[in-house]
Design a protein around this motif. Structure first.
Motif, PDB file in Angstrom:
ATOM      1  N   ILE A   1       0.860  -1.153  -0.052  1.00  0.00           N
ATOM      2  CA  ILE A   1       0.131   0.165  -0.017  1.00  0.00           C
ATOM      3  C   ILE A   1       1.057   1.175  -0.032  1.00  0.00           C
ATOM      4  CG2 ILE A   1      -1.889   1.209   1.344  1.00  0.00           C
ATOM      5  CD1 ILE A   1      -2.877  -1.348   2.231  1.00  0.00           C
ATOM      6  N   THR A   2       0.497   2.100  -0.977  1.00  0.00           N
ATOM      7  CA  THR A   2       1.721   3.055  -1.344  1.00  0.00           C
ATOM      8  C   THR A   2       0.985   4.424  -1.121  1.00  0.00           C
ATOM      9  OG1 THR A   2       1.398   2.848  -3.608  1.00  0.00           O
ATOM     10  CG2 THR A   2       3.443   2.061  -2.525  1.00  0.00           C
TER      11      THR A   2
ATOM     12  N   TRP B   1       0.661   9.102  -1.927  1.00  0.00           N
ATOM     13  CA  TRP B   1       0.561   9.793  -3.102  1.00  0.00           C
ATOM     14  C   TRP B   1       1.933  10.744  -3.234  1.00  0.00           C
ATOM     15  CZ3 TRP B   1       1.263  14.355  -0.918  1.00  0.00           C
ATOM     16  CH2 TRP B   1       0.643  14.554   0.275  1.00  0.00           C
TER      17      TRP B   1
ATOM     18  N   LYS C   1      -1.639  -1.692  -3.676  1.00  0.00           N
ATOM     19  CA  LYS C   1      -2.860  -0.639  -4.057  1.00  0.00           C
ATOM     20  C   LYS C   1      -2.503   0.685  -3.775  1.00  0.00           C
ATOM     21  CE  LYS C   1      -4.846   1.232  -0.909  1.00  0.00           C
ATOM     22  NZ  LYS C   1      -4.820   2.673  -1.643  1.00  0.00           N
TER      23      LYS C   1
ATOM     24  N   ALA D   1      -2.250   5.375  -3.817  1.00  0.00           N
ATOM     25  CA  ALA D   1      -3.004   6.113  -3.259  1.00  0.00           C
ATOM     26  C   ALA D   1      -4.142   6.390  -4.038  1.00  0.00           C
ATOM     27  CB  ALA D   1      -2.160   7.116  -2.880  1.00  0.00           C
ATOM     28  N   GLU D   2      -5.608   6.848  -3.755  1.00  0.00           N
ATOM     29  CA  GLU D   2      -6.461   7.268  -4.679  1.00  0.00           C
ATOM     30  C   GLU D   2      -6.092   8.568  -5.289  1.00  0.00           C
ATOM     31  OE1 GLU D   2      -6.462   6.492  -1.627  1.00  0.00           O
ATOM     32  OE2 GLU D   2      -7.540   7.858  -0.283  1.00  0.00           O
TER      33      GLU D   2
ATOM     34  N   PRO E   1     -10.190   2.905  -0.310  1.00  0.00           N
ATOM     35  CA  PRO E   1      -8.931   2.295   0.236  1.00  0.00           C
ATOM     36  C   PRO E   1      -9.151   1.330   1.391  1.00  0.00           C
ATOM     37  CG  PRO E   1      -8.902   4.499   0.628  1.00  0.00           C
ATOM     38  CD  PRO E   1      -9.856   4.137  -0.300  1.00  0.00           C
ATOM     39  N   ARG E   2     -10.175   1.510   2.117  1.00  0.00           N
ATOM     40  CA  ARG E   2     -10.671   0.663   3.380  1.00  0.00           C
ATOM     41  C   ARG E   2     -11.077  -0.736   2.773  1.00  0.00           C
ATOM     42  NH1 ARG E   2     -11.847   1.586   8.820  1.00  0.00           N
ATOM     43  NH2 ARG E   2     -11.509   3.649   8.475  1.00  0.00           N
TER      44      ARG E   2
ATOM     45  N   GLY F   1      -8.046  -2.492   1.288  1.00  0.00           N
ATOM     46  CA  GLY F   1      -7.183  -2.901   2.364  1.00  0.00           C
ATOM     47  C   GLY F   1      -7.665  -4.041   3.283  1.00  0.00           C
TER      48      GLY F   1
ATOM     49  N   PHE G   1       3.892  -1.277   3.756  1.00  0.00           N
ATOM     50  CA  PHE G   1       2.769   0.023   3.796  1.00  0.00           C
ATOM     51  C   PHE G   1       3.512   1.173   4.042  1.00  0.00           C
ATOM     52  CE2 PHE G   1       0.706   3.203   6.505  1.00  0.00           C
ATOM     53  CZ  PHE G   1      -0.330   3.649   5.600  1.00  0.00           C
ATOM     54  N   THR G   2       3.482   2.213   3.342  1.00  0.00           N
ATOM     55  CA  THR G   2       4.191   3.769   3.507  1.00  0.00           C
ATOM     56  C   THR G   2       3.027   4.585   3.529  1.00  0.00           C
ATOM     57  OG1 THR G   2       5.996   3.100   2.161  1.00  0.00           O
ATOM     58  CG2 THR G   2       5.526   5.547   2.535  1.00  0.00           C
TER      59      THR G   2
ATOM     60  N   SER H   1       0.576   7.299   6.609  1.00  0.00           N
ATOM     61  CA  SER H   1       0.548   7.938   8.117  1.00  0.00           C
ATOM     62  C   SER H   1       0.644   7.020   9.100  1.00  0.00           C
ATOM     63  CB  SER H   1      -0.705   8.597   8.262  1.00  0.00           C
ATOM     64  OG  SER H   1      -1.971   7.848   7.933  1.00  0.00           O
TER      65      SER H   1
ATOM     66  N   VAL I   1      -2.949   5.278   9.790  1.00  0.00           N
ATOM     67  CA  VAL I   1      -3.411   4.339   9.272  1.00  0.00           C
ATOM     68  C   VAL I   1      -2.407   3.259   9.468  1.00  0.00           C
ATOM     69  CG1 VAL I   1      -3.841   3.462   6.910  1.00  0.00           C
ATOM     70  CG2 VAL I   1      -4.592   5.868   7.426  1.00  0.00           C
TER      71      VAL I   1
ATOM     72  N   LEU J   1      -3.548  -0.722  10.310  1.00  0.00           N
ATOM     73  CA  LEU J   1      -3.355  -1.746   9.412  1.00  0.00           C
ATOM     74  C   LEU J   1      -2.569  -3.012  10.115  1.00  0.00           C
ATOM     75  CD1 LEU J   1      -2.482  -0.088   5.973  1.00  0.00           C
ATOM     76  CD2 LEU J   1      -4.946  -0.708   6.800  1.00  0.00           C
TER      77      LEU J   1
HETATM   78  P1  ADP Z   1      -1.569  10.272   3.800  1.00  0.00           P
HETATM   79  O1  ADP Z   1      -1.779  10.995   5.072  1.00  0.00           O
HETATM   80  O2  ADP Z   1      -0.121  10.307   3.160  1.00  0.00           O
HETATM   81  O3  ADP Z   1      -2.354  10.396   2.559  1.00  0.00           O
HETATM   82  P2  ADP Z   1      -2.563   7.644   4.546  1.00  0.00           P
HETATM   83  O4  ADP Z   1      -2.060   6.812   5.550  1.00  0.00           O
HETATM   84  O5  ADP Z   1      -4.058   8.114   4.721  1.00  0.00           O
HETATM   85  O6  ADP Z   1      -1.500   8.852   4.257  1.00  0.00           O
HETATM   86  O7  ADP Z   1      -2.575   6.999   2.905  1.00  0.00           O
HETATM   87  C1  ADP Z   1      -1.514   6.092   2.610  1.00  0.00           C
HETATM   88  C2  ADP Z   1      -1.974   5.076   1.780  1.00  0.00           C
HETATM   89  O8  ADP Z   1      -2.866   4.375   2.847  1.00  0.00           O
HETATM   90  C3  ADP Z   1      -2.731   5.236   0.591  1.00  0.00           C
HETATM   91  O9  ADP Z   1      -2.731   4.154  -0.367  1.00  0.00           O
HETATM   92  C4  ADP Z   1      -4.463   5.120   0.985  1.00  0.00           C
HETATM   93  O10 ADP Z   1      -5.223   4.986   0.328  1.00  0.00           O
HETATM   94  C5  ADP Z   1      -4.108   3.849   2.137  1.00  0.00           C
HETATM   95  N1  ADP Z   1      -5.221   3.931   3.157  1.00  0.00           N
HETATM   96  C6  ADP Z   1      -5.829   4.990   3.992  1.00  0.00           C
HETATM   97  N2  ADP Z   1      -6.537   4.464   4.875  1.00  0.00           N
HETATM   98  C7  ADP Z   1      -6.582   2.915   4.742  1.00  0.00           C
HETATM   99  C8  ADP Z   1      -7.419   1.896   5.121  1.00  0.00           C
HETATM  100  N3  ADP Z   1      -8.189   2.167   6.171  1.00  0.00           N
HETATM  101  N4  ADP Z   1      -7.253   0.694   4.647  1.00  0.00           N
HETATM  102  C9  ADP Z   1      -6.276   0.656   3.838  1.00  0.00           C
HETATM  103  N5  ADP Z   1      -5.381   1.550   3.251  1.00  0.00           N
HETATM  104  C10 ADP Z   1      -5.852   2.693   3.466  1.00  0.00           C
END
Ligand code: ADP
Length: 496
Positions: free
Chosen positions: A147-148, A150, A174, A176-177, A208-209, A212, A226-227, A229, A232, A236
């Motif tokens: 999971i990467t 943006w 997967k 980032a959106e 993403p949820r 994920g 995973f990279t 926040s 999240v 995970l």
């Molecule tokens: P940022 O604050 O950098 O956007 P996030 O942690 O929100 O960081 O997002 C990083 C990645 O984690 C993205 O690919 C995002 O889609 C994914 N992500 C965010 N929430 C979830 C979740 N509940 N389950 C799986 N992936 C998630």
């Protein structure tokens, strides 16, 4: 408009079920620039199944063959560097020069892990028993979920896919959106490089949820990389525990940058201006707290403010622009809240401090490069990751205080030190509780070097000699060696 609304599953490009897709926008203008396929649990399940089947063959494919595919992907990425950089600027917003640098960094991971595939060494261990042999073997962990984020939309993908594939794993990624188009472009070249069907699968999604959870709950998936926040990442990792997956986590940071009085304040300010505003401050290694020794405070601050005044914010495609837009409205809100909170608590505004909306900037999320002086512990900018173009300056008196305050954070990713005193460089770099320390160095990263954090900044390392370990299990083989059978000779025969 970029037509990229397909998933890559089992070596074929396919629409999401029901043709579901979501819009992708340019953060510099707010305009829709394309659509991406919106995968759900079903499509993710198919990607996992494809990865499982592919793993059986790929894990037994020779390291030299795996390396060849990665080298081909490296060549294609290098050939397409300009095209990929332009796409990244359009979709993510960073200035074109920074986008080119990122593509080059991304390609480095393909080359690095092509070579590392051939260095998956095992070992032999002397046994306490003479009739016994112990050997250590390494084997790929299996199907990996990646999971990467943006902010580095191409290099974060190769930093995961390259070591996974090099180790003999298969992967479902997967992205980032906010940046699915960059991910599609990377998978196009992986497919062209000859990666067999199912070895690397791409599921773009606006949900993403949903994706994920499907990835995390499936016992076939043996590892999550995973990279993103810390918030999240924690959720995970907790969910991954139910199926005992291995996890590696590159999470948030709260980097300190220490400027000592023996440093050249002009040189330090130059470095600070470069690293702080890189990617509009949207980097986990961005300095969030800039500690400056009082005797060089004015010289450093004056130089920094003058340099920041010359930074041009705008769409990354325009020449001379060095600060692009923030990724979305939530990012913009957080940055302006941090600045307002600091000013309300007594910080001084030396540059920026406002959203930029004039002319070409109207449709985007631009925030003026900002410098705050007299920042202290009471302020949010001191405590939380800002992820934006705000340089927060904090004065200090001596080395012990600087190190203590720098370490006083739950995060532990990057840190920076400016000093010309060799003894101090050694002392301080040893005392800083961070996974990465740059001494007079604002770019202590490379594909060949281990990247990762301590504490709430994560687990595991990416890149370097360590990077491939995250995708390998250790297997011990014990072997009892019986003594040779007695010689079968005729009576009376003389030994020759
Ligand atoms: P940022 O604050 O950098 O956007 P996030 O942690 O929100 O960081 O997002 C990083 C990645 O984690 C993205 O690919 C995002 O889609 C994914 N992500 C965010 N929430 C979830 C979740 N509940 N389950 C799986 N992936 C998630």
């Amino acid at each position: 408009m970029r037509d990229a609304d397909t998933l890559f599953i089992d070596g074929t490009w396919q629409e999401a079920d029901g043709g579901r897709a979501f819009d992708v926008t340019d953060p510099a203008t707010g305009r829709i620039i394309g659509r991406a396929a919106d995968a759900g649990a079903e499509e993710t399940g198919r990607a996992i199944a494809a990865a499982r089947t592919a793993f059986a063959t790929w894990s037994r494919t020779g390291a030299y063959q795996r390396a060849e595919v990665l080298w081909d992907a490296h060549r294609l990425m290098t050939e397409r560097a300009d095209e990929l950089a332009e796409l990244m600027t359009l979709e993510q917003g960073k200035p074109i020069k920074a986008a080119r640098n990122e593509v080059s960094y991304a390609a480095d991971f393909l080359a690095w892990f092509a070579e590392e595939a051939k260095r998956v060494y095992g070992g032999s261990i002397p046994s306490p028993r003479t009739d016994h042999r112990l050997s250590v073997q390494r084997r790929p962990v299996g199907v990996v979920a990646g999971i990467t984020p943006w902010n580095y939309p191409i290099s974060m993908i190769t930093r995961k896919v390259a070591p996974a594939v090099a180790a003999g794993c298969s992967i479902v990624l997967k992205p980032a959106e906010q940046t699915p188009l960059c991910a599609v472009a990377v998978f196009e070249l992986l497919a062209e490089a000859g990666l067999p069907p199912g070895v690397a699968n791409l599921v773009t999604t606006g949900r993403p949820r949903v994706v994920g959870e499907r990835l995390l709950d499936d016992p076939v998936v043996r590892k999550l990389t995973f990279t993103g926040s810390t918030e999240v990442g924690m959720a995970l990792a907790a969910r991954a525990a139910a199926t005992m997956k291995r996890v590696s986590m590159e999470l948030g940071g709260h980097a300190p940058l220490l400027v000592f009085d023996d440093a050249d304040p002009v040189h330090a300010a130059k470095g600070t201006a470069l690293v702080k505003f890189l990617n509009t401050g949207q980097a986990c290694i961005s300095p969030n707290r800039i500690f400056v020794q009082r005797s060089v405070l004015d010289a450093f601050t004056d130089e920094l403010v003058s340099r920041v005044g010359r930074l041009k914010a705008g769409p990354g495609s325009l020449p001379g622009v060095s600060v692009g837009p923030l990724v979305d409205d939530a990012a913009l809100k957080k940055v302006s809240e941090h600045v307002e909170d600091a000013l309300a608590k007594g910080a001084r505004l030396l540059a920026g401090g406002t959203r930029l909306t004039a002319h070409a900037l109207r449709g985007g999320r631009f925030y003026a490069p900002t410098v705050l002086a007299d920042v202290d512990e009471s302020m949010r900018v001191y405590q939380e990751e800002t992820f934006g173009p705000v340089a927060a300056i904090i004065p200090f008196d001596d080395e012990e205080e600087a190190v203590r305050r720098a370490n006083n954070t739950a995060y532990g990713l990057a840190s920076y030190v400016y000093t010309r005193d060799l003894g101090r460089a050694v002392r301080v770099s040893e005392a800083l509780d961070f996974g990465i320390v740059g001494v007079n160095d604002i770019n202590p990263t490379a594909a060949a070097a281990p990247f990762g954090g301590l504490g709430m900044s994560g687990l595991g390392r990416e890149g370097g000699a360590q990077g491939i370990d995250e995708y390998l299990d250790v297997k011990l083989v014990g072997l009892v060696v019986p003594p040779a059978p007695p010689a079968n000779r005729d009576e009376g025969e003389e030994p020759r």
